[in-house]
Design a protein around this motif. Structure first.
Motif, PDB file in Angstrom:
ATOM      1  N   ALA A   1       0.831  -1.209   0.000  1.00  0.00           N
ATOM      2  CA  ALA A   1       0.000   0.000   0.000  1.00  0.00           C
ATOM      3  C   ALA A   1       0.865   1.259   0.000  1.00  0.00           C
ATOM      4  CB  ALA A   1      -0.926  -0.009   1.216  1.00  0.00           C
ATOM      5  N   LEU A   2       1.920   1.267   0.800  1.00  0.00           N
ATOM      6  CA  LEU A   2       2.800   2.440   0.859  1.00  0.00           C
ATOM      7  C   LEU A   2       3.470   2.704  -0.480  1.00  0.00           C
ATOM      8  CD1 LEU A   2       4.560   2.079   4.343  1.00  0.00           C
ATOM      9  CD2 LEU A   2       2.713   3.655   3.714  1.00  0.00           C
ATOM     10  N   GLU A   3       3.846   1.631  -1.147  1.00  0.00           N
ATOM     11  CA  GLU A   3       4.531   1.762  -2.447  1.00  0.00           C
ATOM     12  C   GLU A   3       3.542   1.959  -3.594  1.00  0.00           C
ATOM     13  OE1 GLU A   3       6.820  -1.779  -2.881  1.00  0.00           O
ATOM     14  OE2 GLU A   3       7.919  -1.486  -1.000  1.00  0.00           O
ATOM     15  N   GLU A   4       2.223   1.855  -3.288  1.00  0.00           N
ATOM     16  CA  GLU A   4       1.174   1.908  -4.314  1.00  0.00           C
ATOM     17  C   GLU A   4       1.511   0.942  -5.452  1.00  0.00           C
ATOM     18  OE1 GLU A   4       0.660   5.948  -5.509  1.00  0.00           O
ATOM     19  OE2 GLU A   4      -0.204   6.558  -3.603  1.00  0.00           O
ATOM     20  N   LYS A   5       1.912  -0.238  -5.047  1.00  0.00           N
ATOM     21  CA  LYS A   5       2.424  -1.234  -5.991  1.00  0.00           C
ATOM     22  C   LYS A   5       1.331  -2.208  -6.408  1.00  0.00           C
ATOM     23  CE  LYS A   5       6.167  -4.660  -6.370  1.00  0.00           C
ATOM     24  NZ  LYS A   5       7.278  -5.317  -5.624  1.00  0.00           N
ATOM     25  N   GLU A   6       1.234  -2.442  -7.704  1.00  0.00           N
ATOM     26  CA  GLU A   6       0.321  -3.461  -8.220  1.00  0.00           C
ATOM     27  C   GLU A   6       0.842  -4.840  -7.833  1.00  0.00           C
ATOM     28  OE1 GLU A   6      -1.398  -3.449 -12.439  1.00  0.00           O
ATOM     29  OE2 GLU A   6       0.205  -4.936 -12.587  1.00  0.00           O
ATOM     30  N   PHE A   7      -0.067  -5.731  -7.471  1.00  0.00           N
ATOM     31  CA  PHE A   7       0.340  -7.096  -7.117  1.00  0.00           C
ATOM     32  C   PHE A   7      -0.753  -8.063  -7.529  1.00  0.00           C
ATOM     33  CE2 PHE A   7      -2.161  -5.549  -3.617  1.00  0.00           C
ATOM     34  CZ  PHE A   7      -2.891  -6.644  -3.190  1.00  0.00           C
ATOM     35  N   ASP A   8      -0.398  -9.329  -7.582  1.00  0.00           N
ATOM     36  CA  ASP A   8      -1.340 -10.376  -7.954  1.00  0.00           C
ATOM     37  C   ASP A   8      -2.031 -10.887  -6.692  1.00  0.00           C
ATOM     38  OD1 ASP A   8      -2.732 -12.543  -8.905  1.00  0.00           O
ATOM     39  OD2 ASP A   8      -0.978 -13.717  -9.477  1.00  0.00           O
ATOM     40  N   ALA A   9      -3.344 -10.680  -6.602  1.00  0.00           N
ATOM     41  CA  ALA A   9      -4.102 -11.112  -5.422  1.00  0.00           C
ATOM     42  C   ALA A   9      -3.994 -12.623  -5.218  1.00  0.00           C
ATOM     43  CB  ALA A   9      -5.567 -10.706  -5.560  1.00  0.00           C
ATOM     44  N   CYS A  10      -3.893 -13.378  -6.300  1.00  0.00           N
ATOM     45  CA  CYS A  10      -3.764 -14.831  -6.176  1.00  0.00           C
ATOM     46  C   CYS A  10      -2.430 -15.208  -5.551  1.00  0.00           C
ATOM     47  CB  CYS A  10      -3.902 -15.497  -7.544  1.00  0.00           C
ATOM     48  SG  CYS A  10      -5.557 -15.402  -8.243  1.00  0.00           S
ATOM     49  N   ASN A  11      -1.365 -14.529  -5.965  1.00  0.00           N
ATOM     50  CA  ASN A  11      -0.038 -14.811  -5.436  1.00  0.00           C
ATOM     51  C   ASN A  11       0.029 -14.482  -3.952  1.00  0.00           C
ATOM     52  OD1 ASN A  11       2.821 -13.661  -4.677  1.00  0.00           O
ATOM     53  ND2 ASN A  11       3.195 -15.038  -6.392  1.00  0.00           N
ATOM     54  N   LEU A  12      -0.473 -13.300  -3.572  1.00  0.00           N
ATOM     55  CA  LEU A  12      -0.453 -12.893  -2.166  1.00  0.00           C
ATOM     56  C   LEU A  12      -1.275 -13.866  -1.319  1.00  0.00           C
ATOM     57  CD1 LEU A  12       0.468 -10.547  -0.219  1.00  0.00           C
ATOM     58  CD2 LEU A  12      -1.847  -9.655  -0.496  1.00  0.00           C
TER      59      LEU A  12
ATOM     60  N   LYS B   1      -7.606  -2.783   7.419  1.00  0.00           N
ATOM     61  CA  LYS B   1      -6.595  -1.732   7.310  1.00  0.00           C
ATOM     62  C   LYS B   1      -6.446  -1.138   5.920  1.00  0.00           C
ATOM     63  CE  LYS B   1      -3.896  -3.689  11.103  1.00  0.00           C
ATOM     64  NZ  LYS B   1      -4.366  -2.676  12.080  1.00  0.00           N
ATOM     65  N   PHE B   2      -6.977  -1.818   4.904  1.00  0.00           N
ATOM     66  CA  PHE B   2      -6.742  -1.370   3.529  1.00  0.00           C
ATOM     67  C   PHE B   2      -8.030  -1.403   2.709  1.00  0.00           C
ATOM     68  CE2 PHE B   2      -3.168  -3.885   5.146  1.00  0.00           C
ATOM     69  CZ  PHE B   2      -2.177  -2.919   5.193  1.00  0.00           C
ATOM     70  N   THR B   3      -8.017  -0.634   1.631  1.00  0.00           N
ATOM     71  CA  THR B   3      -9.078  -0.685   0.632  1.00  0.00           C
ATOM     72  C   THR B   3      -8.486  -1.284  -0.636  1.00  0.00           C
ATOM     73  OG1 THR B   3     -10.317   1.186   1.522  1.00  0.00           O
ATOM     74  CG2 THR B   3     -10.631   0.685  -0.803  1.00  0.00           C
ATOM     75  N   ILE B   4      -9.184  -2.248  -1.187  1.00  0.00           N
ATOM     76  CA  ILE B   4      -8.713  -2.905  -2.411  1.00  0.00           C
ATOM     77  C   ILE B   4      -9.305  -2.173  -3.602  1.00  0.00           C
ATOM     78  CG2 ILE B   4      -8.505  -5.112  -3.620  1.00  0.00           C
ATOM     79  CD1 ILE B   4      -9.494  -6.420  -0.932  1.00  0.00           C
ATOM     80  N   LYS B   5      -8.493  -1.899  -4.599  1.00  0.00           N
ATOM     81  CA  LYS B   5      -8.992  -1.212  -5.796  1.00  0.00           C
ATOM     82  C   LYS B   5      -8.353  -1.823  -7.041  1.00  0.00           C
ATOM     83  CE  LYS B   5      -5.499   2.470  -5.950  1.00  0.00           C
ATOM     84  NZ  LYS B   5      -5.279   3.926  -6.042  1.00  0.00           N
ATOM     85  N   PRO B   6      -9.001  -1.670  -8.195  1.00  0.00           N
ATOM     86  CA  PRO B   6      -8.399  -2.174  -9.435  1.00  0.00           C
ATOM     87  C   PRO B   6      -7.082  -1.451  -9.719  1.00  0.00           C
ATOM     88  CG  PRO B   6     -10.727  -1.678  -9.735  1.00  0.00           C
ATOM     89  CD  PRO B   6     -10.343  -1.103  -8.409  1.00  0.00           C
ATOM     90  N   SER B   7      -6.175  -2.146 -10.356  1.00  0.00           N
ATOM     91  CA  SER B   7      -4.898  -1.556 -10.761  1.00  0.00           C
ATOM     92  C   SER B   7      -4.922  -1.300 -12.267  1.00  0.00           C
ATOM     93  CB  SER B   7      -3.757  -2.505 -10.406  1.00  0.00           C
ATOM     94  OG  SER B   7      -3.827  -3.675 -11.220  1.00  0.00           O
ATOM     95  N   PRO B   8      -3.904  -0.624 -12.805  1.00  0.00           N
ATOM     96  CA  PRO B   8      -3.892  -0.347 -14.246  1.00  0.00           C
ATOM     97  C   PRO B   8      -4.013  -1.595 -15.124  1.00  0.00           C
ATOM     98  CG  PRO B   8      -2.250   0.984 -13.133  1.00  0.00           C
ATOM     99  CD  PRO B   8      -2.795   0.054 -12.107  1.00  0.00           C
TER     100      PRO B   8
END
Length: 326
Positions: free
Chosen positions: A20-31, A288-295
């Motif tokens: 979240a701090l890095e505003e980094k896109e990630f794979d929800a399946c991997n996490l 603690k976080f809000t999930i949103k679509p990435s690019p």
């Protein structure tokens, strides 16, 4: 086991915080897979898999690996493994069968519990446990990203229930999160890891409506995904709508139109455990976080054609996290 699950959620939150701090896109399946691998390792084997902090963990490639030599250190009590070892020493298991004898009493059955059976139990516990739960958790995160109104409602429920339980995630607080459980079930409905089931008919049976006979010994294919997205059972079936699983809605629906874990005597024994893993992971992320679509996100997903045994998603599910402002 919930205490062990909660321990694993702390690592999940730390990794999510950095993303979240890095505003980094990630794979929800991997996490999700890294989280569920750690949970299965802790609860089933008493092992720290160290997958949460390693997005290239060897265990993520378990589909292609039958046995892994490792020097992992045992950190906590090994309940499931201890049970397997004790059964191996006993050598035989005896108990009641599902079938009954001519007097209506359950038949007795005895099984040799050799090394092959022990390894099979361990393998299934690991593979079935982490693969299915991670797929459902990742898919639920993806759907919540595209349905912010539902996400906000779930977050409000989590906040309220945690506040009543000293801000502690425990079995009691998880059991009270009805909407979160509905989200989990709706994810299981729309993307069941087991899209089809196979069963063997044990005795001759005639389907009354069709007058078709199924002979004993016939393998029957059950199209789980087809049933769970059939408009005669679920209105607007491809829409993500967790309220379908409210108590009232569920009571008015046939029991066997929702089959992500199967049903009857062969129903998945880990159904509740798997559901709790997904709910715990989602709860700590949404608190603690809000999930949103990435690019790179797209609401339309594709099943990986190379999927075997359980469904997986082609290309993963890229999303992003924002720190919540309560």
């Amino acid at each position: 086991m919930v205490a062990l699950i909660v321990d694993c959620t702390h690592k999940l939150v730390n990794v999510a915080h950095n993303l979240a701090l890095e505003e980094k896109e990630f794979d929800a399946c991997n996490l999700s897979a890294r989280f569920t691998i750690d949970v299965i390792g802790a609860c089933g084997f008493g092992i720290d898999m160290k997958s949460m902090n390693n997005e290239h963990s060897l265990f993520l490639h378990l589909r292609d690996i039958l046995f892994i030599k490792s020097k992992m250190r045992i950190l906590i009590s090994v309940d499931f493994l201890d049970m397997m070892l004790k059964l191996r020493q006993i050598g035989k298991l005896s108990g009641d069968a599902m079938e009954v004898d001519e007097n209506g009493k359950k038949k007795k059955v005895e099984i040799e519990f050799d090394e092959d059976r022990m390894l099979a139990q361990l393998y299934i516990f690991f593979v079935a446990g982490f693969e299915t739960s991670s797929t459902v958790m990742g898919y639920a995160m993806h759907q919540l990203a595209y349905h912010p109104e539902i996400q906000i409602e779930v977050q409000q429920e989590i906040d309220e229930i945690l506040a009543k339980n000293d801000n502690k995630l425990c079995y009691q607080s998880l059991s009270e999160m009805n909407l979160l459980e509905q989200v989990t079930k709706e994810a299981l409905r729309l993307f069941p890891p087991g899209a089809a089931l196979g069963r063997i008919c044990t005795k001759d049976f005639v389907i009354p409506e069709l007058n078709i006979q199924i002979e004993a010994g016939t393998t029957v294919g059950i199209p789980v995904y087809g049933i769970q997205t059939d408009p005669q059972f679920f209105e607007n079936p491809l829409k993500f709508n967790p309220k379908r699983f409210s108590h009232e809605a569920s009571q008015n629906r046939h029991k066997y139109v929702f089959l992500p874990f199967g049903e009857g005597p062969r129903k998945c024994i880990g159904a509740r455990f798997g559901t709790l893993i997904v709910m715990a992971g989602l709860a700590v992320v949404l608190e603690k976080f809000t999930i949103k679509p990435s690019p790179s996100s797209t609401i339309n997903i594709k099943v990986n054609p190379a999927s075997y045994v359980v469904q997986s998603i082609e290309g993963g599910l890229p999303v992003q996290l924002n720190l919540r402002k309560k």
